[in-house]
Design a protein around this motif. Structure first.
Motif, PDB file in Angstrom:
ATOM      1  N   CYS A 446       0.702  -1.148   0.028  1.00 28.73           N
ATOM      2  CA  CYS A 446       0.094   0.155  -0.194  1.00 28.73           C
ATOM      3  C   CYS A 446       0.779   1.126   0.183  1.00 28.73           C
ATOM      4  CB  CYS A 446      -0.859  -0.160   1.199  1.00 28.73           C
ATOM      5  SG  CYS A 446      -2.029  -1.259   1.307  1.00 28.73           S
ATOM      6  N   ASP A 447       2.131   1.384   0.686  1.00 28.87           N
ATOM      7  CA  ASP A 447       2.885   2.376   0.465  1.00 28.87           C
ATOM      8  C   ASP A 447       4.093   2.382  -0.471  1.00 28.87           C
ATOM      9  OD1 ASP A 447       4.008   0.101   1.949  1.00 28.87           O
ATOM     10  OD2 ASP A 447       5.206   1.286   3.262  1.00 28.87           O
ATOM     11  N   SER A 448       3.658   2.115  -1.642  1.00 33.98           N
ATOM     12  CA  SER A 448       4.659   1.644  -2.554  1.00 33.98           C
ATOM     13  C   SER A 448       4.547   2.577  -3.696  1.00 33.98           C
ATOM     14  CB  SER A 448       4.814   0.143  -2.824  1.00 33.98           C
ATOM     15  OG  SER A 448       3.672  -0.134  -3.568  1.00 33.98           O
ATOM     16  N   ARG A 449       3.753   3.537  -3.601  1.00 38.63           N
ATOM     17  CA  ARG A 449       3.642   4.352  -4.979  1.00 38.63           C
ATOM     18  C   ARG A 449       4.879   5.167  -5.177  1.00 38.63           C
ATOM     19  NH1 ARG A 449       1.323   9.566  -6.590  1.00 38.63           N
ATOM     20  NH2 ARG A 449       0.642   9.446  -8.880  1.00 38.63           N
ATOM     21  N   GLU A 450       5.265   5.178  -6.417  1.00 40.32           N
ATOM     22  CA  GLU A 450       6.583   5.704  -6.803  1.00 40.32           C
ATOM     23  C   GLU A 450       6.237   6.969  -7.272  1.00 40.32           C
ATOM     24  OE1 GLU A 450       9.647   4.304  -6.632  1.00 40.32           O
ATOM     25  OE2 GLU A 450       8.641   1.974  -5.974  1.00 40.32           O
ATOM     26  N   GLU A 451       7.644   7.666  -7.430  1.00 40.15           N
ATOM     27  CA  GLU A 451       7.649   9.312  -7.650  1.00 40.15           C
ATOM     28  C   GLU A 451       7.310   9.238  -9.413  1.00 40.15           C
ATOM     29  OE1 GLU A 451       7.207  12.537  -7.743  1.00 40.15           O
ATOM     30  OE2 GLU A 451       8.966  12.535  -6.166  1.00 40.15           O
ATOM     31  N   MET A 452       6.580  10.064  -9.604  1.00 46.59           N
ATOM     32  CA  MET A 452       6.227  10.613 -11.120  1.00 46.59           C
ATOM     33  C   MET A 452       7.365  10.677 -11.862  1.00 46.59           C
ATOM     34  SD  MET A 452       3.308  12.976 -12.751  1.00 46.59           S
ATOM     35  CE  MET A 452       2.259  12.268 -11.560  1.00 46.59           C
ATOM     36  N   SER A 453       7.392  10.067 -12.976  1.00 47.48           N
ATOM     37  CA  SER A 453       8.797  10.105 -13.838  1.00 47.48           C
ATOM     38  C   SER A 453       8.496  11.573 -14.591  1.00 47.48           C
ATOM     39  CB  SER A 453       8.891   9.062 -14.831  1.00 47.48           C
ATOM     40  OG  SER A 453       7.620   8.985 -15.647  1.00 47.48           O
ATOM     41  N   HIS A 454       9.762  11.978 -15.224  1.00 47.53           N
ATOM     42  CA  HIS A 454       9.667  13.236 -16.198  1.00 47.53           C
ATOM     43  C   HIS A 454       8.590  13.046 -17.261  1.00 47.53           C
ATOM     44  CE1 HIS A 454      13.316  13.387 -13.484  1.00 47.53           C
ATOM     45  NE2 HIS A 454      13.423  14.806 -13.878  1.00 47.53           N
ATOM     46  N   GLU A 455       8.757  12.027 -17.695  1.00 47.54           N
ATOM     47  CA  GLU A 455       7.912  11.912 -19.128  1.00 47.54           C
ATOM     48  C   GLU A 455       6.511  11.643 -18.834  1.00 47.54           C
ATOM     49  OE1 GLU A 455      10.398   9.931 -17.937  1.00 47.54           O
ATOM     50  OE2 GLU A 455      11.834   9.845 -19.830  1.00 47.54           O
ATOM     51  N   TYR A 634      10.388  20.470 -14.789  1.00 49.10           N
ATOM     52  CA  TYR A 634       9.937  19.287 -13.846  1.00 49.10           C
ATOM     53  C   TYR A 634      10.109  19.573 -12.415  1.00 49.10           C
ATOM     54  CZ  TYR A 634       9.943  14.677 -11.505  1.00 49.10           C
ATOM     55  OH  TYR A 634       9.292  13.629 -10.975  1.00 49.10           O
ATOM     56  N   ILE A 635       9.040  19.237 -11.323  1.00 56.89           N
ATOM     57  CA  ILE A 635       9.309  19.313 -10.028  1.00 56.89           C
ATOM     58  C   ILE A 635       8.776  17.935  -9.562  1.00 56.89           C
ATOM     59  CG2 ILE A 635       9.227  21.800  -9.938  1.00 56.89           C
ATOM     60  CD1 ILE A 635       6.343  21.523  -8.871  1.00 56.89           C
ATOM     61  N   PRO A 636       9.604  17.399  -8.493  1.00 56.80           N
ATOM     62  CA  PRO A 636       9.078  16.149  -7.891  1.00 56.80           C
ATOM     63  C   PRO A 636       7.882  16.267  -6.768  1.00 56.80           C
ATOM     64  CG  PRO A 636      11.058  17.025  -6.695  1.00 56.80           C
ATOM     65  CD  PRO A 636      10.873  18.056  -8.018  1.00 56.80           C
ATOM     66  N   SER A 637       7.376  15.383  -6.674  1.00 57.78           N
ATOM     67  CA  SER A 637       6.237  15.087  -5.775  1.00 57.78           C
ATOM     68  C   SER A 637       6.772  15.224  -4.351  1.00 57.78           C
ATOM     69  CB  SER A 637       5.281  14.192  -6.058  1.00 57.78           C
ATOM     70  OG  SER A 637       4.360  14.149  -5.194  1.00 57.78           O
ATOM     71  N   LYS A 647      11.559  22.936   5.305  1.00 57.25           N
ATOM     72  CA  LYS A 647      10.919  23.951   4.712  1.00 57.25           C
ATOM     73  C   LYS A 647       9.516  23.441   4.017  1.00 57.25           C
ATOM     74  CE  LYS A 647      14.833  26.979   3.303  1.00 57.25           C
ATOM     75  NZ  LYS A 647      15.547  27.655   2.398  1.00 57.25           N
ATOM     76  N   PRO A 648       8.377  23.533   4.874  1.00 56.33           N
ATOM     77  CA  PRO A 648       7.026  22.821   4.415  1.00 56.33           C
ATOM     78  C   PRO A 648       6.586  23.417   3.081  1.00 56.33           C
ATOM     79  CG  PRO A 648       6.796  23.977   6.464  1.00 56.33           C
ATOM     80  CD  PRO A 648       8.348  23.866   6.264  1.00 56.33           C
ATOM     81  N   MET A 649       6.029  22.917   2.348  1.00 57.03           N
ATOM     82  CA  MET A 649       5.390  23.329   1.043  1.00 57.03           C
ATOM     83  C   MET A 649       6.235  24.481   0.325  1.00 57.03           C
ATOM     84  SD  MET A 649       1.491  24.384   2.832  1.00 57.03           S
ATOM     85  CE  MET A 649       2.449  24.876   4.425  1.00 57.03           C
ATOM     86  N   ARG A 650       7.521  23.957   0.242  1.00 56.66           N
ATOM     87  CA  ARG A 650       8.474  24.696  -0.501  1.00 56.66           C
ATOM     88  C   ARG A 650       8.116  24.977  -2.069  1.00 56.66           C
ATOM     89  NH1 ARG A 650      13.271  23.538  -3.259  1.00 56.66           N
ATOM     90  NH2 ARG A 650      12.729  21.523  -3.152  1.00 56.66           N
ATOM     91  N   GLN A 651       7.497  23.985  -2.582  1.00 50.99           N
ATOM     92  CA  GLN A 651       7.223  24.084  -3.697  1.00 50.99           C
ATOM     93  C   GLN A 651       5.679  24.055  -4.143  1.00 50.99           C
ATOM     94  OE1 GLN A 651       9.306  20.480  -5.415  1.00 50.99           O
ATOM     95  NE2 GLN A 651      10.909  21.878  -6.061  1.00 50.99           N
ATOM     96  N   LEU A 652       4.961  23.041  -3.576  1.00 49.84           N
ATOM     97  CA  LEU A 652       3.491  22.982  -3.717  1.00 49.84           C
ATOM     98  C   LEU A 652       2.944  22.627  -2.407  1.00 49.84           C
ATOM     99  CD1 LEU A 652       3.251  20.620  -6.865  1.00 49.84           C
ATOM    100  CD2 LEU A 652       2.894  23.260  -6.714  1.00 49.84           C
ATOM    101  N   SER A 719      -8.320  27.699 -11.028  1.00 45.44           N
ATOM    102  CA  SER A 719      -7.449  28.435 -12.069  1.00 45.44           C
ATOM    103  C   SER A 719      -6.320  28.029 -12.563  1.00 45.44           C
ATOM    104  CB  SER A 719      -7.234  30.088 -11.488  1.00 45.44           C
ATOM    105  OG  SER A 719      -8.614  30.398 -11.186  1.00 45.44           O
ATOM    106  N   PHE A 720      -5.465  27.097 -11.710  1.00 47.15           N
ATOM    107  CA  PHE A 720      -4.138  26.479 -11.804  1.00 47.15           C
ATOM    108  C   PHE A 720      -4.172  25.042 -11.927  1.00 47.15           C
ATOM    109  CE2 PHE A 720      -3.887  30.524  -9.811  1.00 47.15           C
ATOM    110  CZ  PHE A 720      -3.035  31.303 -10.559  1.00 47.15           C
ATOM    111  N   TYR A 721      -3.491  24.458 -12.595  1.00 46.41           N
ATOM    112  CA  TYR A 721      -3.133  22.900 -12.826  1.00 46.41           C
ATOM    113  C   TYR A 721      -1.657  22.531 -12.578  1.00 46.41           C
ATOM    114  CZ  TYR A 721      -2.807  18.211 -14.509  1.00 46.41           C
ATOM    115  OH  TYR A 721      -2.501  17.004 -14.877  1.00 46.41           O
ATOM    116  N   ASN A 722      -1.328  21.453 -11.995  1.00 46.18           N
ATOM    117  CA  ASN A 722      -0.293  21.023 -11.845  1.00 46.18           C
ATOM    118  C   ASN A 722      -0.441  19.627 -11.902  1.00 46.18           C
ATOM    119  OD1 ASN A 722       2.487  19.508 -10.116  1.00 46.18           O
ATOM    120  ND2 ASN A 722       2.918  21.762 -11.192  1.00 46.18           N
ATOM    121  N   PRO A 723       0.325  18.610 -12.679  1.00 38.90           N
ATOM    122  CA  PRO A 723       0.248  17.053 -12.523  1.00 38.90           C
ATOM    123  C   PRO A 723       0.206  16.589 -11.153  1.00 38.90           C
ATOM    124  CG  PRO A 723       1.429  17.722 -14.484  1.00 38.90           C
ATOM    125  CD  PRO A 723       1.326  18.954 -13.391  1.00 38.90           C
ATOM    126  N   HIS A 724       0.813  17.080 -10.251  1.00 43.02           N
ATOM    127  CA  HIS A 724       0.991  16.542  -8.837  1.00 43.02           C
ATOM    128  C   HIS A 724      -0.226  16.970  -7.943  1.00 43.02           C
ATOM    129  CE1 HIS A 724       4.835  15.087  -9.647  1.00 43.02           C
ATOM    130  NE2 HIS A 724       5.495  16.278  -9.598  1.00 43.02           N
TER     131      HIS A 724
END
Length: 949
Positions: A446-455, A634-637, A647-652, A719-724
């Motif tokens: 259940c705790d094995s979701r991988e990081e989203m790839s660049h592609e 690209y930014i990582p999730s 630093k919480p919420m540094r990017q999203l 108004s905004f969208y990000n794939p993460h």
């Protein structure tokens, strides 16, 4: 006791009761003003003696007492006034049918006299006793009586002749029901229960239609209680307003006319088409009131109608035959379709008058405290809820009328000031590896979701463009083409690709390029050449078209990708954005609605200005437009660098100030025991208050014209969208049929899963609650899941107390993302909720933190009761956890292989609880893994900084 069996003890008792009912209930206004007296006991065997004031609140339930023969109610205290009937005639009519109407009556009553005829009883034959003993109801009594007269048989007489005994001749069955008797001269009936066929019992409640009482919203549409002229002038305040709206289009009238006639064009009389078109708006205002609790008074009383006409004439209008009187509680509305002098042929004028009581109803709030156990929770948590009624007098019907008349456009839009229906939808990515099937079978943890790839990150951006293209119902030019533009940059390096065709089409054409040259310096010839290249059929931009868009309309993000492919001087999306921003500022291109002051990076509709479209302006906001946030690189999730730097919420998400922030109420009680607030919260970049986090657009609910009216809704979306992050779409409506709107949303969901799917990435659309964590719902609540922070104390010993709280809160976010939870928004106000939704759509989680949700100043008591103490009775600062909620909106029709069933949700909750409890040292192991990755990211940042220096 004979008095409990006999309703009236003397010949004039019934006459007095009938007259008192007529006097008291037909002229009830006098009694309504009397002071309250101690409530007297009620004789259940004498329902006609019950005295209940006939006020508007009680009159609404009069339909629950069925009508008997001769249009008389079973209970006299719900008697209706009949036009043209005197009190004496009414008394005689009641007397004639009293033995049919009054439950429990065992005496024959004729014109106010009690028949003292002696009953004769006989023994029943064996044949008669074997027959079913049926007791008749008032509705079929006359029919059965006539049938019995045609049959000269003792058996029929027995069926119709039932009465109770008197004196010592009483006999009772074991169940307490009365025995039957034979009367050769008179045929009588005793009725019991709502239908009249039930045997008597001590627990019976007579004369009430319980089925109608148990059905929600079963109030009748009509009403008949109106204050008299004296009360209307003395106890009510009056105000009026005029509604002037555009006349509905002729095709709407034709559609309504077709539905009313069922395709039959042979009308018996000539209909004024112009007036009927005005009635479309007039009827819609009435329907809105009926749908929100109003009741219609069919026949307007003379004093109310005269007052209405006088007010209309004083205002300078001429009345018509179309007038309606409606009421809710003590409030009365009159709506009149009027004619104005020199009125335009394309407008409709409606005059609305409101009558409200002078002394407004002041609802009292009740602070209710209770203990509540959530499903799948083992504890009863202390909860608090404020019970308060809404004030009907303060409801802004003026705003509702303007919104309905203008179809939610212009300055009259759906807002929080009015009540409306709404449903919230989210679109989220589908993982190809982290699937429900693999988790249920045990192949995947259940705790094995991988990081989203660049592609995948940039493929989701391209797929989201297709989603909005489908949502806006746009077409490519030429019509029928399936060409599309891909992002021409390498997802890993960010450099321009050289081996990718410019379009996904059946044939690949040679690429015609251009150079910036002097375009940015204002060279007119260079700019005209570029605009001509834009309009080239096979080499230019991919234009879109529908019924109202101007020619040469294009999508902003596709134009940016097109320019990167075509221009040798443009290497990044930012450089292409600068080019189109320059063309926009010089007026060569414009936004379709002229509402944007800049060229936005995302799905926005712009057009090339020509002589034909120089003065074009689209007033209606019919298109969903979204800006892409932090998708140029690209930014990582999983932000391990933020974990290292605390630093919480540094990017999203990106947090901005809300210029219209207000304190929000909460359902949960506080105990006064809170974690210490942050002394130095993480700094945020200053933002201008002009940033709009949610936009609105119109929704065509009924594109196939199934309904007989114009149905519309409003989409309130991010108004905004990000794939993460999730993309939220809330549908709000006042004038729409739920089943038609539901079919449209299901069509969106199906097309999202099929058209937008691919072998690599895909979306799915699911509904979520508008109040997911039950802040305003007293009968729902989240499940508290505590993190065993005692095993992490040694890991945080080297950090200051402030950074200990920050790091463990960031660790909570990493746990959720590893379990497949997605952030609810990529840009948010600081006081807004920050929560996460699982990619299956079945679960929602909220981080309990003073960092992520700073607007909750007090901790709920459930945390304090379970939290660990630091030895001196104080709550530990490291005590933290989650709120877990189920998505109860995910019904059977929304279930799919992407959402799973309840079995999958139970597996996830059990595993998440075990993880937070450090079962098999899983929590500590993940902390160590996160710390190692954080140290690597910190070393890479330091190395890059040294290289730059």
């Amino acid at each position: 006791n004979q008095t409990s069996q006999v309703l009236f003890s003397n010949p004039h008792s019934f006459s007095r009761a009938a007259q008192s009912a007529d006097t008291y209930f037909l002229v009830s206004n006098l009694f309504a003003r009397l002071q309250a007296r101690p409530k007297a006991l009620t004789n259940p065997f004498a329902p006609a003696s019950i005295r209940i004031p006939m006020v508007p609140g009680r009159r609404r339930w009069a339909h629950t007492f069925p009508m008997g023969p001769n249009k008389l109610p079973w209970h006299f205290h719900h008697m209706r006034q009949t036009e043209g009937v005197t009190k004496q005639e009414l008394t005689v009519g009641i007397s004639t049918c009293a033995h049919l109407v009054l439950p429990g009556t065992s005496k024959r009553i004729i014109n106010g006299l009690v028949s003292k005829r002696t009953r004769h009883y006989g023994k029943l034959n064996t044949d008669f006793s074997s027959r079913h003993k049926r007791i008749l109801s008032p509705s079929n009594y006359e029919l059965k009586r006539q049938a019995s007269e045609r049959k000269d048989s003792v058996s029929d007489d027995i069926r119709l002749s039932f009465s109770s005994t008197t004196g010592g001749q009483k006999k009772h069955n074991a169940d307490g029901s009365a025995k039957s008797s034979i009367s050769k001269k008179k045929k009588e009936a005793i009725i019991w229960g709502p239908t009249g066929v039930e045997p008597w019992s001590a627990s019976m409640i007579t004369g009430i239609d319980w089925k109608s009482l148990t059905i929600p919203a079963s109030l009748p549409t009509t009403f008949d209680v109106v204050p008299c002229a004296e009360e209307l002038n003395r106890d009510y305040i009056h105000n009026s307003y005029v509604l002037i709206h555009a006349l509905p289009p002729y095709h709407e009238y034709e559609r309504k006319k077709k539905h009313l006639s069922n395709g039959n064009n042979n009308c018996k009389k000539e209909i004024d088409d112009h007036m009927e078109r005005q009635r479309i708006t007039f009827d819609e205002l009435i329907d809105q009131r009926l749908s929100q609790g109003f009741q219609m008074i069919v026949e307007i009383p003379g004093h109310v109608k005269q007052k209405m006409i006088d007010t209309i004439r004083r205002a300078g209008y001429t009345e018509t035959e179309y007038n309606r009187l409606l009421s809710i509680g003590r409030i009365y509305h009159t709506l009149s379709l009027v004619i104005e002098d020199n009125q335009s042929q394309d407008t409709v004028v409606i005059y609305v008058q409101q009558h409200k009581p002078q002394h407004l109803f002041q609802p009292k709030s009740v602070d209710y405290k209770y203990r509540f156990q959530c499903p799948d929770s083992s504890d009863y948590d202390l909860a608090q809820y404020e019970l308060q009624l809404d004030s009907l007098e303060s409801f802004p019907w003026n705003s509702v009328d303007n919104i309905v008349g203008n179809h939610g456009t212009g300055d009259h839009k759906l807002s929080g000031l009015v009540k409306y229906w709404h449903t919230r939808l989210v679109i989220m990515p589908v993982s190809r590896d982290y699937t429900i099937k693999n988790i249920e079978s045990g192949q995947t943890k259940c705790d094995s979701r991988e990081e989203m790839s660049h592609e995948d990150f940039f493929l989701y951006v391209e797929h989201f463009v297709r989603f909005l293209f489908m949502l806006n119902k746009l077409n490519r030019l030429p019509i029928g083409t399936t060409e599309s533009i891909h992002r021409p940059l390498d997802p890993v390096t960010g450099k321009k690709r050289t081996d990718t065709p410019r379009r996904q089409a059946k044939t690949t054409v040679s690429m015609q390029t251009f150079q910036l040259g002097n375009i940015m310096n204002g060279d007119v010839d260079e700019i005209n050449a570029l605009l001509a290249l834009f309009r080239t059929e096979h080499q230019g931009l991919l234009f879109v078209k529908d019924s109202v868009l101007p020619e040469f309309t294009f999508i902003a993000i596709e134009a940016i990708w097109w320019s990167i492919e075509r221009c040798v001087d443009i290497q990044t999306e930012q450089a292409a954005l600068d080019l189109f921003q320059y063309l926009f500022s010089k007026g060569y291109i414009r936004h379709c609605t002229n509402t944007e002051t800049t060229f936005r990076f995302g799905f926005f509709l712009y057009y090339i200005v020509t002589e034909k479209t120089a003065n074009f302006r689209l007033d209606a906001n019919d298109y969903a437009e979204v800006e892409f946030h932090q998708t140029q690189s690209y930014i990582p999730s999983m932000d391990y660098l933020g974990f290292a730097e605390c630093k919480p919420m540094r990017q999203l998400p990106k947090l901005i100030e809300n210029p219209q922030s207000k304190p929000r109420p909460t359902r949960l009680a506080s105990t006064g025991i809170t974690s210490p607030p942050l002394q130095n919260p993480p700094p945020q970049d200053p933002q201008t208050p002009s940033i709009v986090l949610k936009r609105d657009c119109n929704v065509d609910v009924d594109p196939k014209h199934i309904s007989d009216r114009h149905e519309w809704a409003t989409a309130h979306y991010h108004s905004f969208y990000n794939p993460h992050c999730l993309f939220e779409l809330e549908i709000r409506w006042l004038v729409a049929t739920s089943c038609i709107l539901g079919d449209l949303i299901m069509q969106w969901s199906q097309r999202t899963g099929t058209i937008l799917g691919s072998n690599q990435v895909a979306f799915h659309l699911v509904p979520i609650p508008c109040d997911p964590f039950a802040e305003f719902d007293a009968l729902r609540g989240p499940i508290y899941i505590k993190i065993d922070s005692s095993c992490l104390v040694d890991k945080l010993a080297d950090l200051p107390k402030e950074k200990q709280i920050l790091r463990i809160n960031i660790f909570q976010e990493l746990i959720l993302k590893r379990y497949g939870f997605i952030l609810n928004a990529c840009v948010s106000y600081k006081e807004e909720n920050i929560y996460y939704v699982h990619i299956s759509g079945g679960m929602l989680v909220y981080i309990i933190s003073d960092v992520y949700n700073v607007h909750f100043n007090n901790r709920p008591s459930r945390i304090a009761s379970i939290g660990s103490s630091n030895g001196n009775g104080q709550l530990s600062p490291l005590d933290c956890g989650f709120y877990w909620c189920w998505n109860f909106c995910l019904g059977k029709k929304w279930r799919s292989t992407q959402t799973g069933e309840e079995k999958y949700q139970d597996i996830m909750l059990a595993d998440f609880r075990a993880f937070c409890a450090n079962d098999k040292n899983r929590l500590v192991n993940f902390w160590n893994e996160s710390s190692n990755l954080a140290n690597q990211k910190l070393a890479e940042k330091q190395q890059n900084s040294d290289v730059d220096n």
